[in-house]
Scaffold this motif. Sequence first.
Motif, PDB file in Angstrom:
ATOM      1  N   UNK A   9       1.208  -1.330  -0.113  1.00 40.21           N
ATOM      2  CA  UNK A   9      -0.205  -0.287   0.216  1.00 40.21           C
ATOM      3  C   UNK A   9       0.776   1.101  -0.007  1.00 40.21           C
ATOM      4  N   UNK A  10       1.986   1.170   0.801  1.00 41.08           N
ATOM      5  CA  UNK A  10       3.150   2.030   0.343  1.00 41.08           C
ATOM      6  C   UNK A  10       3.824   2.502  -0.448  1.00 41.08           C
ATOM      7  N   UNK A  11       4.129   1.583  -1.020  1.00 44.37           N
ATOM      8  CA  UNK A  11       4.224   1.612  -3.192  1.00 44.37           C
ATOM      9  C   UNK A  11       3.272   2.463  -3.967  1.00 44.37           C
ATOM     10  N   UNK A  12       2.436   1.917  -3.514  1.00 43.47           N
ATOM     11  CA  UNK A  12       1.430   2.285  -4.799  1.00 43.47           C
ATOM     12  C   UNK A  12       0.922   3.868  -4.497  1.00 43.47           C
ATOM     13  N   UNK A  13       0.974   4.345  -2.121  1.00 39.98           N
ATOM     14  CA  UNK A  13       0.476   5.651  -2.397  1.00 39.98           C
ATOM     15  C   UNK A  13       1.672   5.944  -3.307  1.00 39.98           C
ATOM     16  N   UNK A  14       2.825   5.574  -3.215  1.00 37.52           N
ATOM     17  CA  UNK A  14       4.009   6.445  -3.090  1.00 37.52           C
ATOM     18  C   UNK A  14       4.301   6.602  -4.773  1.00 37.52           C
ATOM     19  N   UNK A  15       3.550   5.548  -5.719  1.00 35.20           N
ATOM     20  CA  UNK A  15       3.431   6.235  -7.183  1.00 35.20           C
ATOM     21  C   UNK A  15       2.733   6.951  -7.663  1.00 35.20           C
ATOM     22  N   UNK A  16       1.170   7.259  -6.936  1.00 31.60           N
ATOM     23  CA  UNK A  16       0.186   8.333  -6.870  1.00 31.60           C
ATOM     24  C   UNK A  16       1.253   9.683  -6.427  1.00 31.60           C
ATOM     25  N   UNK A  17       1.757   9.576  -5.591  1.00 35.02           N
ATOM     26  CA  UNK A  17       2.462  10.706  -5.797  1.00 35.02           C
ATOM     27  C   UNK A  17       2.126  11.265  -4.305  1.00 35.02           C
ATOM     28  N   UNK A  18       1.886  10.582  -3.647  1.00 36.26           N
ATOM     29  CA  UNK A  18       1.282  10.675  -2.198  1.00 36.26           C
ATOM     30  C   UNK A  18       2.778  10.371  -0.875  1.00 36.26           C
ATOM     31  N   UNK A  19       2.929  11.313  -0.267  1.00 30.69           N
ATOM     32  CA  UNK A  19       3.791  11.693   0.721  1.00 30.69           C
ATOM     33  C   UNK A  19       3.061  10.809   2.149  1.00 30.69           C
ATOM     34  N   UNK A  20       3.024   9.364   1.650  1.00 28.46           N
ATOM     35  CA  UNK A  20       2.784   8.513   2.433  1.00 28.46           C
ATOM     36  C   UNK A  20       3.455   7.707   3.822  1.00 28.46           C
ATOM     37  N   UNK A  21       3.556   7.294   5.109  1.00 31.63           N
ATOM     38  CA  UNK A  21       4.084   6.609   6.039  1.00 31.63           C
ATOM     39  C   UNK A  21       3.350   5.199   6.143  1.00 31.63           C
TER      40      UNK A  21
END
Length: 354
Positions: free
Chosen positions: A144-156
């Motif tokens: 889920x983190x990898x997918x968020x980062x691919x969307x340009x979301x600075x997730x933790x």
Amino acid sequence: MRITIVGNFGCGNLGDEAILSGLKTLILKKHRGAEITVLGKGKLLPIGLRSFLKSLVQWRLWSQPLHALKEADYVIIGGGGLFTDEESRRGTVLWTLHGIVAHFMGRKVLCLGVSIGKMGWLSTQLAKVLFRRALSVVVRDKKSLDRSLAWGIDAALAPDLALANDVQLESSEVNTASEKYVVINLREFKNYNEKMIQLFVQLADFLVADFGYKIVFLPLSTDAHSDSYILNKILIQMKHSEKAEVDDEKDTIYEIVNLMCGAELVISMRLHGSIFSILAEVPVLPIAYMDKVKNFWSGEQLKVTPLSVESITLEVLKKDVLEHLNSRERMQRNMRDYKKELAVRFDPVTRPIL
């Protein structure tokens, strides 16, 4: 401070209730005086067909959740597997709507402890809209983190919120004095069939006949997809049914974890059945029926590999059960070490709540 939590609560799913309890625990440790409002079943915005029609004559179905969103300093969407189309496409629409409405009301929106599963184009776009407007996005697994980062979301990344529950384990003396048993949790799923029932009938009889274990079938949901139905079907078909029971009286995290605490092994299809085993410090064999189960364990340092329902056989089940029983002490040590690190790993959850 006023906080409104939005999620799949009040539906009879003990995993979701554990998530809510864990989230409240984290919030109240940092802000003891926080006023927490929960929007769950029967309290969410009425966007379903029946609830919408009902709202035409009962305006409070709109006014009450809107008031809860408007009056909050923070609106939290989470946690759990909220963003996926694997069980329903309606979910992502529902959670996104609450977050976007709160955002346009000027509230601070946080998406905490969530996971991202398989989604179609529309659900993906909605999730992106919400995450890009959220003050903070914290996911519970590496994929889920990898997918968020691919969307340009600075997730933790942080552990599943259910692990924030501080459950006091009963003494080992109490547990070792009882009859040895294995806890099994199963649920209905998309491709569930009679073959799967027979597979676990044979496994349960194997554990009784070869090891002398008692089998405790443990339901973890009383919603429309109640686990008791499938577990009772297995029980009545067992040759050694006198050595098994369906324990449907455990309805708190404390009771469930302490039941597991005395077990030799936990076999669980529901994700939170295996997460509860971490709290109980008992070896677990997860059965992956959805991506969220595989994704949760793929990035965890406990190095537990779930079995996929698509490829499961009796021989594979027996082999994995034996391996888990033989490595029981090592797995327990790993779980104790893992639990010691949880407090630090939950920091991304509470950090944005000032």
